[in-house]
Motif scaffolding. Structure first.
Motif, PDB file in Angstrom:
ATOM      1  N   THR A 159      31.648  69.803   7.965  1.00 30.20           N
ATOM      2  CA  THR A 159      31.582  70.800   6.890  1.00 30.20           C
ATOM      3  C   THR A 159      31.456  72.201   7.448  1.00 30.20           C
ATOM      4  O   THR A 159      32.090  73.144   6.940  1.00 30.20           O
ATOM      5  CB  THR A 159      30.396  70.482   5.964  1.00 30.20           C
ATOM      6  N   SER A 163      34.155  75.174   6.795  1.00 29.51           N
ATOM      7  CA  SER A 163      33.698  76.386   6.110  1.00 29.51           C
ATOM      8  C   SER A 163      33.938  77.629   6.960  1.00 29.51           C
ATOM      9  O   SER A 163      34.348  78.677   6.451  1.00 29.51           O
ATOM     10  CB  SER A 163      32.217  76.266   5.754  1.00 29.51           C
ATOM     11  N   MET A 166      37.635  78.422   6.904  1.00 29.04           N
ATOM     12  CA  MET A 166      37.990  79.005   5.613  1.00 29.04           C
ATOM     13  C   MET A 166      37.610  80.480   5.563  1.00 29.04           C
ATOM     14  O   MET A 166      38.376  81.328   5.078  1.00 29.04           O
ATOM     15  CB  MET A 166      37.279  78.224   4.506  1.00 29.04           C
ATOM     16  N   THR A 212      43.247  77.906   0.943  1.00 34.91           N
ATOM     17  CA  THR A 212      43.163  77.105  -0.280  1.00 34.91           C
ATOM     18  C   THR A 212      43.325  75.631   0.020  1.00 34.91           C
ATOM     19  O   THR A 212      42.632  74.774  -0.556  1.00 34.91           O
ATOM     20  CB  THR A 212      44.240  77.568  -1.279  1.00 34.91           C
ATOM     21  N   VAL A 215      40.252  73.718   1.255  1.00 35.01           N
ATOM     22  CA  VAL A 215      39.223  73.352   0.268  1.00 35.01           C
ATOM     23  C   VAL A 215      39.230  71.855   0.010  1.00 35.01           C
ATOM     24  O   VAL A 215      38.176  71.207  -0.029  1.00 35.01           O
ATOM     25  CB  VAL A 215      39.450  74.142  -1.043  1.00 35.01           C
ATOM     26  N   LYS A 218      38.046  69.385   2.959  1.00 34.53           N
ATOM     27  CA  LYS A 218      36.613  69.185   3.173  1.00 34.53           C
ATOM     28  C   LYS A 218      36.114  67.927   2.464  1.00 34.53           C
ATOM     29  O   LYS A 218      35.212  67.236   2.967  1.00 34.53           O
ATOM     30  CB  LYS A 218      35.854  70.416   2.677  1.00 34.53           C
ATOM     31  N   ASP A 219      36.692  67.607   1.302  1.00 31.21           N
ATOM     32  CA  ASP A 219      36.237  66.466   0.505  1.00 31.21           C
ATOM     33  C   ASP A 219      37.321  65.415   0.339  1.00 31.21           C
ATOM     34  O   ASP A 219      37.321  64.669  -0.632  1.00 31.21           O
ATOM     35  CB  ASP A 219      35.775  66.942  -0.878  1.00 31.21           C
ATOM     36  N   PHE A 252      41.627  68.735  -7.438  1.00 35.04           N
ATOM     37  CA  PHE A 252      42.205  68.931  -6.114  1.00 35.04           C
ATOM     38  C   PHE A 252      43.719  69.110  -6.192  1.00 35.04           C
ATOM     39  O   PHE A 252      44.302  69.893  -5.439  1.00 35.04           O
ATOM     40  CB  PHE A 252      41.865  67.741  -5.221  1.00 35.04           C
ATOM     41  N   ILE A 255      44.443  72.655  -7.176  1.00 33.66           N
ATOM     42  CA  ILE A 255      44.174  73.572  -6.061  1.00 33.66           C
ATOM     43  C   ILE A 255      45.317  73.507  -5.054  1.00 33.66           C
ATOM     44  O   ILE A 255      45.770  74.545  -4.527  1.00 33.66           O
ATOM     45  CB  ILE A 255      42.825  73.218  -5.400  1.00 33.66           C
ATOM     46  N   TYR A 406      41.161  78.911  -6.237  1.00 35.22           N
ATOM     47  CA  TYR A 406      39.788  78.581  -5.859  1.00 35.22           C
ATOM     48  C   TYR A 406      39.061  79.795  -5.279  1.00 35.22           C
ATOM     49  O   TYR A 406      37.890  80.019  -5.564  1.00 35.22           O
ATOM     50  CB  TYR A 406      39.802  77.447  -4.840  1.00 35.22           C
ATOM     51  N   HIS A 407      39.761  80.574  -4.471  1.00 39.83           N
ATOM     52  CA  HIS A 407      39.138  81.694  -3.767  1.00 39.83           C
ATOM     53  C   HIS A 407      39.306  83.001  -4.540  1.00 39.83           C
ATOM     54  O   HIS A 407      40.281  83.192  -5.268  1.00 39.83           O
ATOM     55  CB  HIS A 407      39.745  81.871  -2.373  1.00 39.83           C
TER      56      HIS A 407
END
Length: 476
Positions: A159, A163, A166, A212, A215, A218-219, A252, A255, A406-407
């Protein structure tokens, strides 16, 4: 994986030959010293091996950030503006002339990119800030490389790396947007392709598309499961099955579609034949990867709702978006096209094992493997348990939802000269005081790893016979 930009190099310049200040006579010399430090850092960076270049990026970033306040002070004072709250009287003796290596321009194979002579502070400002943006993209790339090269990473480490990457990409996007807001840069007609407004706008869109797309990475447990399955050092399969938690698949997907829109804008701005072919191809692959991911997440959303047949149709649409023309049956690729795709993937894996750059296809290969893993798993389940009809994928692709941003990138605030530093420059330089000109030789031929590049068609080791003489500007 962000694009592996090549940082440009520049010539040595004594700024006091072009500028003089009655109120702050030490400003041109101080700016020359900061610029020479940056020039040396860029030339040293080019000679390093790719693995050592990643560790050298913070030095490049520090050198650029150290030079920007002096460059912007010269730029503001030359336009009869104030530097902070202080008035700086700056006279222009001659228009600034400087050379920068044009690393984004399309060149013939085996040739060094051109190093045109540019006139004006606005070109210098554009190259400096663009180089800083490329540095942030490369810093993000070095963070994401750890996810592929490290044997094991905890969830916290993963993570943190994502991050940080990003944040670097958003900073690169803000710098490109700031460059476009400068009137002298956006209105320049004689700029090389690297710093033309269309190219800068494309670079901003590429950075935002990459940020983007990170994002969902990460998940995204599916990509991690495929990576663990292909990792020969992973032994988790011996005592537990891979854990695939539920994801916010529909969110997702939207995005990813926003990232695809940004990549599409960049692709339209990069004219073919003008910009490096690898960057143009990367931008096209980035759009394909983003749309393929979106279709794959919509497939996951359908499968979680019990619509396995519709999920399989979405996966077929994902393969279509990724540009995969081969057929898959019982988890195996069929036909000559499938054989060709498998051969290309094996060649790419071998190239990466030998130290080649990873991610030149914007992650399309990794996404292809995820889609094939899900398609093989769901097709087997649908054939034995659910037995649902698989509808055609074209109507589903036409009904894709709109993208969701998202951003919210923050504007770039360049560093400024503080009042104390500027006040010290009111004192004239001493008679023995000279600007630092750098330790690196100012040569237009900067070979990789300290070796001079060989001319096309030359016998190895005979490059010295093709150099320019001291009295002639011709190669012949």
């Amino acid at each position: 994986m962000p694009f592996p930009f090549t940082l440009p190099t520049t010539s040595s310049v004594l700024l006091s030959d072009f500028f003089e200040s009655a109120t702050h006579p030490s400003l041109p010399l101080a700016a020359t010293t900061k610029r020479s430090v940056l020039k040396d850092a860029l030339k040293k960076h080019k000679r390093l091996t790719p693995r050592d270049q990643a560790a050298h990026l913070p030095a490049i970033q520090s050198a650029i950030v150290g030079y920007i306040p002096y460059l912007l002070a010269l730029n503001a004072a030359s336009g009869f503006g104030d530097v902070g709250i202080e008035r700086v009287d700056l006279g222009v003796k001659n228009p600034l002339e400087v050379e920068w290596r044009s690393t984004l321009s399309a060149t013939l194979p085996g040739r060094e990119p051109p190093r045109p002579r540019l006139t004006g502070l606005h070109h210098e400002t554009a190259f400096i800030l663009s180089t800083l943006a490329y540095t942030y993209s490369l810093l993000a790339r070095s963070q994401l490389r750890m996810l592929h090269e490290a044997v094991t990473l905890s969830n916290e480490q993963r993570t943190t790396a994502i991050s940080t990457a990003m944040k670097h990409l958003l900073e690169a996007n803000s710098i490109h947007k700031y460059l476009l807001s400068l009137p002298t840069v956006s209105a320049a007609k004689d700029a090389p392709p690297d710093i033309q407004p269309s190219t800068i706008s494309a670079m901003a869109s590429i950075a935002l598309a990459e940020a983007t797309l990170i994002v969902v990475s990460k998940d995204d447990p599916y990509a991690a499961a495929v990576s663990d399955d292909r990792n020969e050092s992973n032994r988790d399969w011996m005592f537990k099955a891979p854990s695939i938690p539920k994801v916010r698949a529909h969110l997702f997907a939207r995005i990813c579609l926003a990232a695809a829109d940004h990549a599409g804008q960049a692709q339209g701005l990069l004219g073919p034949g003008r910009i490096d072919a690898d960057l143009v191809k990367y931008t096209a692959d980035l759009q394909k990867t983003a749309r393929g991911k979106a279709a794959r997440f919509l497939a996951i959303d359908a499968e979680l709702s019990g619509k396995t047949g519709e999920g399989l149709a979405w996966l077929q649409g994902a393969r279509k978006e990724l540009g995969l023309a081969f057929e898959v049956k019982d988890g195996q690729r069929k036909g000559l096209k499938g054989l060709k795709q498998s051969w290309q993937e094996r060649r790419e894996d071998k190239r990466i094992e030998k130290g080649g750059e990873r991610g030149m296809d914007a992650g399309k290969l990794e996404e292809t493997r995820v889609v094939e893993m899900l398609e093989a798993k769901w097709d087997k389940e649908n054939s034995t348990i659910n037995v649902q009809i698989v509808p055609p994928c074209e109507p589903l692709l036409a009904s894709m939802p709109s993208g969701r941003e998202y951003h919210s990138p923050q504007p770039y605030l360049p560093p400024q000269l503080d009042a104390g530093t500027l006040a010290l420059m009111r004192a004239p330089p001493g008679p023995e005081e000279r600007a630092f000109r750098g330790d690196e030789e100012d040569s237009g031929d900067e070979g990789y790893a300290g070796k001079r590049s060989e001319p096309v068609g030359a016998f190895p080791g005979s490059s010295h016979e093709y150099g320019r003489s001291g009295t002639s500007q011709s190669y012949y």
